[in-house]
Design a protein around this motif. Structure first.
Motif, PDB file in Angstrom:
ATOM      1  N   VAL A   1       0.476  -1.429   0.421  1.00 33.39           N
ATOM      2  CA  VAL A   1       0.191   0.180  -0.289  1.00 33.39           C
ATOM      3  C   VAL A   1       0.616   1.162   0.201  1.00 33.39           C
ATOM      4  O   VAL A   1       2.276   1.262   0.702  1.00 33.39           O
ATOM      5  CB  VAL A   1      -1.422  -0.024   1.029  1.00 33.39           C
ATOM      6  N   GLN A   2       0.536   2.462  -0.122  1.00 33.70           N
ATOM      7  CA  GLN A   2       1.321   3.653  -1.144  1.00 33.70           C
ATOM      8  C   GLN A   2       0.424   4.842  -0.992  1.00 33.70           C
ATOM      9  O   GLN A   2      -0.831   4.542  -1.847  1.00 33.70           O
ATOM     10  CB  GLN A   2       2.128   3.822  -1.778  1.00 33.70           C
ATOM     11  N   LEU A   3       0.668   5.540  -0.074  1.00 32.68           N
ATOM     12  CA  LEU A   3       0.087   7.207  -0.759  1.00 32.68           C
ATOM     13  C   LEU A   3       1.060   8.178  -1.328  1.00 32.68           C
ATOM     14  O   LEU A   3       1.699   8.059  -0.973  1.00 32.68           O
ATOM     15  CB  LEU A   3      -0.298   7.302   1.259  1.00 32.68           C
ATOM     16  N   GLN A   4       0.798   8.203  -2.357  1.00 29.94           N
ATOM     17  CA  GLN A   4       1.356   9.175  -2.842  1.00 29.94           C
ATOM     18  C   GLN A   4       0.257  11.045  -2.673  1.00 29.94           C
ATOM     19  O   GLN A   4      -0.325  10.834  -3.228  1.00 29.94           O
ATOM     20  CB  GLN A   4       0.988   8.882  -4.890  1.00 29.94           C
ATOM     21  N   ALA A   5       1.584  11.672  -2.358  1.00 26.59           N
ATOM     22  CA  ALA A   5       0.342  12.901  -2.221  1.00 26.59           C
ATOM     23  C   ALA A   5       1.757  14.066  -2.984  1.00 26.59           C
ATOM     24  O   ALA A   5       2.554  13.908  -3.750  1.00 26.59           O
ATOM     25  CB  ALA A   5       1.207  13.428  -0.381  1.00 26.59           C
ATOM     26  N   CYS A   6       0.267  14.732  -3.446  1.00 24.80           N
ATOM     27  CA  CYS A   6       0.851  16.163  -4.011  1.00 24.80           C
ATOM     28  C   CYS A   6       0.518  17.174  -4.046  1.00 24.80           C
ATOM     29  O   CYS A   6      -0.504  16.819  -3.664  1.00 24.80           O
ATOM     30  CB  CYS A   6       1.185  15.491  -5.446  1.00 24.80           C
ATOM     31  N   GLY A   7       0.180  18.428  -5.057  1.00 21.75           N
ATOM     32  CA  GLY A   7       0.067  19.353  -4.518  1.00 21.75           C
ATOM     33  C   GLY A   7       0.423  20.255  -3.932  1.00 21.75           C
ATOM     34  O   GLY A   7       0.202  22.068  -3.694  1.00 21.75           O
ATOM     35  N   GLY A   8       2.000  20.195  -2.697  1.00 21.23           N
ATOM     36  CA  GLY A   8       2.481  21.452  -2.323  1.00 21.23           C
ATOM     37  C   GLY A   8       3.242  22.137  -3.821  1.00 21.23           C
ATOM     38  O   GLY A   8       3.260  22.314  -4.457  1.00 21.23           O
ATOM     39  N   GLY A   9       3.672  23.884  -2.353  1.00 19.28           N
ATOM     40  CA  GLY A   9       4.515  24.894  -3.611  1.00 19.28           C
ATOM     41  C   GLY A   9       4.262  26.156  -2.644  1.00 19.28           C
ATOM     42  O   GLY A   9       4.640  25.954  -2.308  1.00 19.28           O
ATOM     43  N   LEU A  10       4.708  26.838  -3.746  1.00 18.47           N
ATOM     44  CA  LEU A  10       4.985  28.352  -3.503  1.00 18.47           C
ATOM     45  C   LEU A  10       4.056  29.343  -3.824  1.00 18.47           C
ATOM     46  O   LEU A  10       3.303  28.615  -4.436  1.00 18.47           O
ATOM     47  CB  LEU A  10       6.027  28.543  -3.677  1.00 18.47           C
ATOM     48  N   VAL A  11       3.130  29.621  -2.598  1.00 15.30           N
ATOM     49  CA  VAL A  11       2.202  30.970  -2.729  1.00 15.30           C
ATOM     50  C   VAL A  11       2.465  32.278  -2.003  1.00 15.30           C
ATOM     51  O   VAL A  11       2.443  32.152  -0.771  1.00 15.30           O
ATOM     52  CB  VAL A  11       1.158  29.907  -2.389  1.00 15.30           C
ATOM     53  N   GLN A  12       1.909  32.954  -1.845  1.00 16.70           N
ATOM     54  CA  GLN A  12       1.768  34.263  -1.831  1.00 16.70           C
ATOM     55  C   GLN A  12       0.996  34.158  -0.168  1.00 16.70           C
ATOM     56  O   GLN A  12       0.258  33.872  -0.225  1.00 16.70           O
ATOM     57  CB  GLN A  12       1.349  35.788  -1.856  1.00 16.70           C
ATOM     58  N   ALA A  13       0.790  34.555   0.387  1.00 15.22           N
ATOM     59  CA  ALA A  13      -0.169  35.312   2.104  1.00 15.22           C
ATOM     60  C   ALA A  13      -1.252  35.362   1.372  1.00 15.22           C
ATOM     61  O   ALA A  13      -1.370  36.226   0.039  1.00 15.22           O
ATOM     62  CB  ALA A  13       0.466  35.784   2.525  1.00 15.22           C
ATOM     63  N   GLY A  14      -2.304  34.805   1.778  1.00 15.68           N
ATOM     64  CA  GLY A  14      -3.877  35.051   1.114  1.00 15.68           C
ATOM     65  C   GLY A  14      -4.032  33.834   0.454  1.00 15.68           C
ATOM     66  O   GLY A  14      -5.131  34.181   0.069  1.00 15.68           O
ATOM     67  N   GLY A  15      -3.373  33.493  -0.806  1.00 12.25           N
ATOM     68  CA  GLY A  15      -3.787  32.667  -1.532  1.00 12.25           C
ATOM     69  C   GLY A  15      -3.761  30.731  -1.101  1.00 12.25           C
ATOM     70  O   GLY A  15      -4.725  30.692  -0.275  1.00 12.25           O
ATOM     71  N   SER A  16      -3.654  30.056  -2.382  1.00 15.77           N
ATOM     72  CA  SER A  16      -4.551  29.119  -2.103  1.00 15.77           C
ATOM     73  C   SER A  16      -3.733  27.614  -2.204  1.00 15.77           C
ATOM     74  O   SER A  16      -3.045  28.245  -3.794  1.00 15.77           O
ATOM     75  CB  SER A  16      -6.068  29.094  -2.799  1.00 15.77           C
ATOM     76  N   LEU A  17      -3.839  26.374  -1.913  1.00 15.44           N
ATOM     77  CA  LEU A  17      -2.823  25.926  -2.529  1.00 15.44           C
ATOM     78  C   LEU A  17      -4.480  24.391  -1.949  1.00 15.44           C
ATOM     79  O   LEU A  17      -5.173  24.712  -1.449  1.00 15.44           O
ATOM     80  CB  LEU A  17      -1.735  25.150  -2.199  1.00 15.44           C
ATOM     81  N   ARG A  18      -4.268  23.425  -2.812  1.00  9.81           N
ATOM     82  CA  ARG A  18      -5.083  21.594  -2.902  1.00  9.81           C
ATOM     83  C   ARG A  18      -3.863  20.821  -3.034  1.00  9.81           C
ATOM     84  O   ARG A  18      -3.510  20.597  -3.997  1.00  9.81           O
ATOM     85  CB  ARG A  18      -5.958  21.723  -4.369  1.00  9.81           C
ATOM     86  N   LEU A  19      -4.069  20.491  -2.123  1.00 14.76           N
ATOM     87  CA  LEU A  19      -3.591  19.020  -1.866  1.00 14.76           C
ATOM     88  C   LEU A  19      -4.040  17.317  -2.406  1.00 14.76           C
ATOM     89  O   LEU A  19      -4.944  17.696  -1.835  1.00 14.76           O
ATOM     90  CB  LEU A  19      -2.566  19.030   0.183  1.00 14.76           C
ATOM     91  N   SER A  20      -3.467  16.840  -3.099  1.00 13.19           N
ATOM     92  CA  SER A  20      -4.531  15.450  -2.562  1.00 13.19           C
ATOM     93  C   SER A  20      -3.749  14.073  -2.579  1.00 13.19           C
ATOM     94  O   SER A  20      -2.135  14.180  -2.456  1.00 13.19           O
ATOM     95  CB  SER A  20      -4.545  15.360  -4.382  1.00 13.19           C
ATOM     96  N   CYS A  21      -3.495  13.164  -2.217  1.00 13.45           N
ATOM     97  CA  CYS A  21      -3.414  12.010  -2.034  1.00 13.45           C
ATOM     98  C   CYS A  21      -4.267  10.753  -1.717  1.00 13.45           C
ATOM     99  O   CYS A  21      -5.126  10.846  -1.998  1.00 13.45           O
ATOM    100  CB  CYS A  21      -2.928  12.116  -0.419  1.00 13.45           C
TER     101      CYS A  21
END
Length: 119
Positions: A1-21
């Motif tokens: 079994v593996q959990l593969q996460a992605c979606g991180g990165g650099l964002v300015q304060a107030g911005g948004s990101l979406r992570l998935s796993c």
């Protein structure tokens, strides 16, 4: 079994990101799924979790800004992060309680994805 996460990165304060796993492998069922984070010099902390039925919990520091969701058909958990603050900067890890048979289950960790928030 593996959990593969992605979606991180650099964002300015107030911005948004979406992570998935996504969980993959020989899976019988996926129960609790969640996200943790660990900042430098800090202990790993729970950010949010979601049951198979969709019940959610959040750390007080992210409530009303982050939203956890999941797609049971895809064995995938998501973390929508809005109004990001420099204090949210950390390595984010997904965690899931996974059964490989009806009787054998344990917690699994993903590899971590870095979220950097610039002020």
């Amino acid at each position: 079994v593996q959990l593969q996460a992605c979606g991180g990165g650099l964002v300015q304060a107030g911005g948004s990101l979406r992570l998935s796993c996504a969980a993959s492998g020989s899976i019988f069922s996926v129960n609790m799924m969640g996200w943790y984070r660990q900042a430098p010099g800090e202990e790993r902390e729970l950010v949010a979790s979601i049951t198979r039925g969709g019940a959610t919990t959040y750390a007080a520091s992210v409530k009303a800004r982050f939203t956890i969701s999941r797609d049971n058909a895809k064995n995938t958990v998501y973390l929508q992060m809005d109004s990001l603050k420099p204090g949210d900067m950390a390595v984010y890890y997904c965690n899931s309680n996974i059964y490989t048979t009806m009787w054998d289950g344990r917690n699994y960790w993903g590899q971590g994805t870095l979220v950097t928030v610039s002020s």
